[in-house]
Design an enzyme around this catalytic site. Structure first.
Site, short mmCIF file in Angstrom:
data_model
loop_
_atom_site.label_atom_id
_atom_site.label_comp_id
_atom_site.label_asym_id
_atom_site.label_seq_id
_atom_site.Cartn_x
_atom_site.Cartn_y
_atom_site.Cartn_z
N HIS A 367 0.73 -1.07 0.18
CA HIS A 367 -0.07 0.03 -0.07
C HIS A 367 0.87 1.13 0.01
O HIS A 367 0.56 2.34 -0.30
CB HIS A 367 -1.01 -0.12 1.28
CG HIS A 367 -0.44 0.32 2.48
ND1 HIS A 367 -0.19 -0.61 3.56
CD2 HIS A 367 0.00 1.57 2.99
CE1 HIS A 367 0.35 -0.16 4.57
NE2 HIS A 367 0.37 1.30 4.25
N ASP A 415 -0.28 -7.53 1.30
CA ASP A 415 0.35 -6.17 1.44
C ASP A 415 1.81 -6.26 1.73
O ASP A 415 2.37 -5.93 2.90
CB ASP A 415 -0.41 -5.52 2.53
CG ASP A 415 0.01 -3.90 2.76
OD1 ASP A 415 0.29 -3.54 1.90
OD2 ASP A 415 -0.43 -3.43 4.01
N SER A 513 4.17 2.81 8.10
CA SER A 513 3.64 1.76 7.32
C SER A 513 4.89 1.16 6.53
O SER A 513 5.90 1.99 6.20
CB SER A 513 2.61 2.30 6.35
OG SER A 513 1.53 1.91 6.57
#
Length: 557
Positions: A367, A415, A513
């Site tokens: 992502h 992901d 992230s």
């Protein structure tokens, strides 16, 4: 006082130059008995901000054909190129608009301030315009060139679609601080105020005005009983809770703060999808705030009335000074950690974390990858802003996103992504690879996460020094239970993900992230998603389980 004006914005309103609403005559009303005493020195009852306290706050300025620009409304920076404000601030079809970021004093022009012309104005297509109080009071402005993010200029975060906030919020702006003043304050003002339900808001509007006017469920109100009010010049400014913009100053009752009349705001969560769709059209979308990257999948909260945790599990209070309860790393403590930089037109800046798994390959989250802009990888950092003899910067030659990753703005498995750098890193005490786990292996016990993500939900600024925290692996069954307690659902958790406990008020946050979750020198997870505000509930942090993809990684090295 038998005459009141309900306003969107002109001199007796919330914008400094905006629609005019006619007076309406109401007979002697009950509100006279309940009116609060006027405090004409500080109607808004706020206080001056300090430098960089609200780095997302902008001044929207307007000038007629012959004049020089002056403050008209507030606004916020939602991407480096996009400003969020109220539609009624775009009243004039003549003259020129510009926007200034990095201000404390609205009249200053210093090294911290940045001015941009407005290139495109996007008012909500259902906004009726004119001089009426109405729903759809929201607009996006695309600036002529992106702002450069600094300590003084930062992005605000958006709520998930249809979130309903409650509790205490903060409003900031350069609006009037007294109903007797004809001059706007130079220094940015702010005040904390309580949200009230729309039912209470309607009752208070009826008490003061004899009508609820245009109030509906796409608006949100703050309490007028506290003698706190937004005022002329505040329109378009942000109402913020835990670093997330929940409202846009829209309309209210004048004189400001003299009676129990609430201040009314556009509820941003009613328009999150609209904002995202318009930004996508202009190819400037980085993503929503409901996750852990500067631009990442959204997790929609589900309203679960009377959840089990209310009785069985303690909800920990917010600690806005250190939500993840991390601490500063020291030089060479995490030599596998890298900063993934992204830029669109302007120079790249930190967006996600990553880890070195070979001299030429970095592991990160899918992502974190988009199909526009440019990427760079910097290794050997302690301070993400430094450029020293220990740091190594590389371009990107190839990006491999897992073939099942669907992209978009939802949370999914798969992901995971690999980035091949333009030339191999040179290993040193500051730059080293992390080990990968065996395919299918499981993990328990203590782990460590590192990253440059936010350390407070009340600030949009990222820390300069690398942070780390020791966390505890949470079994997926317990992780599902805690997600249900907070969200009403455990979706999209599955067995290709691994969780850490949120019960100790430890959490990863925006900007983390793609970063590594490590146990005994082996990377067991990639920071993927979580629940915002970070660290305010028992919500776990969720990571891609690396051992579910070890074979995939090795096949694509």
């Amino acid at each position: 006082m038998n005459f009141f004006v309900v306003i969107l914005g002109f001199v007796c309103a919330l914008a400094y130059g905006a629609p005019y609403i006619e007076y309406e005559d109401y007979p002697q009303a009950a509100y006279v008995l309940e009116s609060l005493l006027s405090d004409d020195t500080r109607v808004v009852n706020g206080e001056p901000a300090v430098r960089d306290q609200f780095p997302y706050q902008l001044s929207l300025r307007w000038a007629n054909v012959s004049g020089s620009p002056s403050h008209l409304c507030g606004g916020t920076l939602v991407t480096p190129s996009m400003v969020l404000t109220a539609a009624h601030c775009m009243l004039f079809d003549y003259g020129t608009y510009d926007v200034v970021a990095g201000l404390l004093d609205r009249t200053e022009n210093t090294s911290s301030t940045q001015r941009r012309d407005i290139e495109t104005r996007i008012l909500h297509e259902n906004w009726p315009g004119g001089n009426r109080v109405a729903r759809y009071d929201i607009a996006l402005l695309k600036v002529s060139s992106p702002f450069i993010l600094t300590h003084s200029v930062q992005l605000i975060h958006l709520p998930c679609q249809n979130d309903i906030p409650s509790g205490t919020v903060v409003v900031s702006g350069w609006g009037y601080t007294s109903s007797l003043d004809n001059d706007l304050p130079n220094i940015l003002q702010y005040v904390e105020v309580d949200l009230i339900s729309n039912e209470q808001c309607a009752d208070d509007l009826n008490a003061v005005l004899g009508t609820t006017l245009a109030l509906d469920d796409t608006m949100i109100c703050t309490n007028g009983h506290q003698n706190i009010s937004s005022c002329g010049g505040d329109s378009g400014s942000p109402l913020v809770q835990d670093g997330i913009q929940v409202g846009i100053v829209s309309w209210g009752v004048v004189p400001c703060g003299v009676n129990i009349g609430p201040s009314v705001y556009t509820r941003v969560s009613n328009y999150t999808d609209w904002i995202v769709s318009k930004m996508k059209l202009l190819v400037v979308l980085l993503g929503l705030v409901c996750t852990l990257a500067h631009g990442a999948p959204s997790v929609h909260k589900i309203d679960s009335p009377h959840p089990a945790y209310a009785k069985d599990i303690e909800i920990l209070p917010s600690d806005d000074s250190r939500i993840i309860r991390g601490q500063n790393a020291v030089r060479d403590q995490f030599p596998y950690q890298v900063s993934l930089r992204w830029g669109y037109i302007t120079a790249s800046s930190h967006m996600c974390g990553g880890s070195i798994i070979s001299a030429s390959v970095v592991l990160t989250a899918a992502h974190c990858i988009d199909d526009y802009g440019t990427y760079a990888i910097v290794a050997g950092l302690l301070n993400r802003l430094e450029s020293t003899s220990t740091t190594q910067s590389r371009g990107v030659s190839r990006i491999i996103v897992h073939e099942n990753w669907p992209g978009g703005s939802s949370v999914y498995p798969w992901d995971i992504a690999l980035i091949r750098v333009s030339s191999p890193f040179v290993f040193s005490s500051s730059v080293q690879p992390v080990e990968l786990p065996s395919q299918g292996s499981t993990t328990s016990g203590d782990v460590v996460v590192s990253g440059w993500g936010r350390t407070s939900s009340s600030s949009s600024a990222l820390p300069s020094v690398l942070q780390y925290a020791n966390l505890e692996i949470l079994a997926n069954t317990l992780c599902a239970n805690d997600l249900v307690s907070v969200l009403g659902s455990s979706s999209p958790l599955d067995n290709t993900m691994v969780c850490t406990s949120g019960r100790q008020r430890l959490a990863v946050c925006s900007g983390d992230s793609g970063g590594p979750l490590v146990k005994d020198g082996i990377q067991v997870g990639i920071v993927s998603w979580g629940i915002t505000p970070c660290g305010n509930t028992i919500a776990p942090s969720v990571f891609t389980r690396v051992s579910s993809y070890t074979n995939w990684i090795e096949a694509n090295l």
